[in-house]
Design a protein around this motif. Sequence first.
Motif: not given
Length: 323
Positions: A31, A25, A21-22
């Motif tokens: 995602q 970003s 997820t990070k």
Amino acid sequence: MNLELRHLRVVCAIAETGSVTKAASTLGLAQPALTAQLQRIERALGGALFDRDRRGARPTALGELVLARARVLLPAMKGLQDEAARLASAGDALSRYRFGGVNSPILGRLVHRIAADQPTAPISTYASWSVDELSQLVFNGRLDYVLTGVCGDAAPSAEFGLSWREVAVDPVFVLLPEPHPAADGDEVPLTALRHEQWAAAPGDGCFGDCFAAACARAGFTPRKVYETDMRGCVDLVEAGVAVALCQATFRPMPGLVTRRLAGNPLRWRLLLGWHPESPAARFAEGVLAAAIAAYRDSLAPHPAYLRWLVDNPEFGARRRTPV
């Protein structure tokens, strides 16, 4: 599916952030799209690259192998692209000049001299407060030369391998409104300005620390320092909010005066830089000579400083020697 560099960047981003997820970003992806891409990469490599649970993503043994290779390949490819950019610019180095500048009052005069000498050559300028940014652009072949200043005996970062030459060395001046009590003489003791607020142009060098140290040696701590561009500095001085630190060749303006700080507690060295392996290196001595001449041109509106330079030859235009 053939593995590509962009796939290695994905793997590195997941490992560095510890989360799909990070990483999504960071990479500007959705995602689900990054998850699907990771699955395709894992199928191409024949196994899972990460153990994933609610605590995040941790590399498997296969993942560690891929990361070890990626961390070698990605910087190597970046270096290849930088070298290619420098070589690609070789064909038109004789016919264009690309300058970067950091708060330099002589850049316009330098461009004027180059244009007069080579009227058909395109000339472009790029302004930045960061010496490192401009050095990176020269290293990458996107600029030919950088004109910048450094405080005292400091030198720009050696990280980018640029060659640097001194154009001039000046004491730092202060910009005051004409009615200011300290504006009467040719120089101003720093202690006479101890109750003032200050303005100065931003930058990524040590000038702010050197100024604070000079004030400490004079027995005080500056009340406040505004960091803003020179137009903002002028506005603050005109409004009576602050006095501004400036270069000796600052262009005269109605209602304002520049005065040298007594004892020369701060020095400013003007430098010209280029990459020694770039096409621009072949013409650097000529550009340096033009920069020194442009500096001398900038002294004409400052007769009092010119007289002072006669008795203080350690300041002013420099010989064309390496920094």
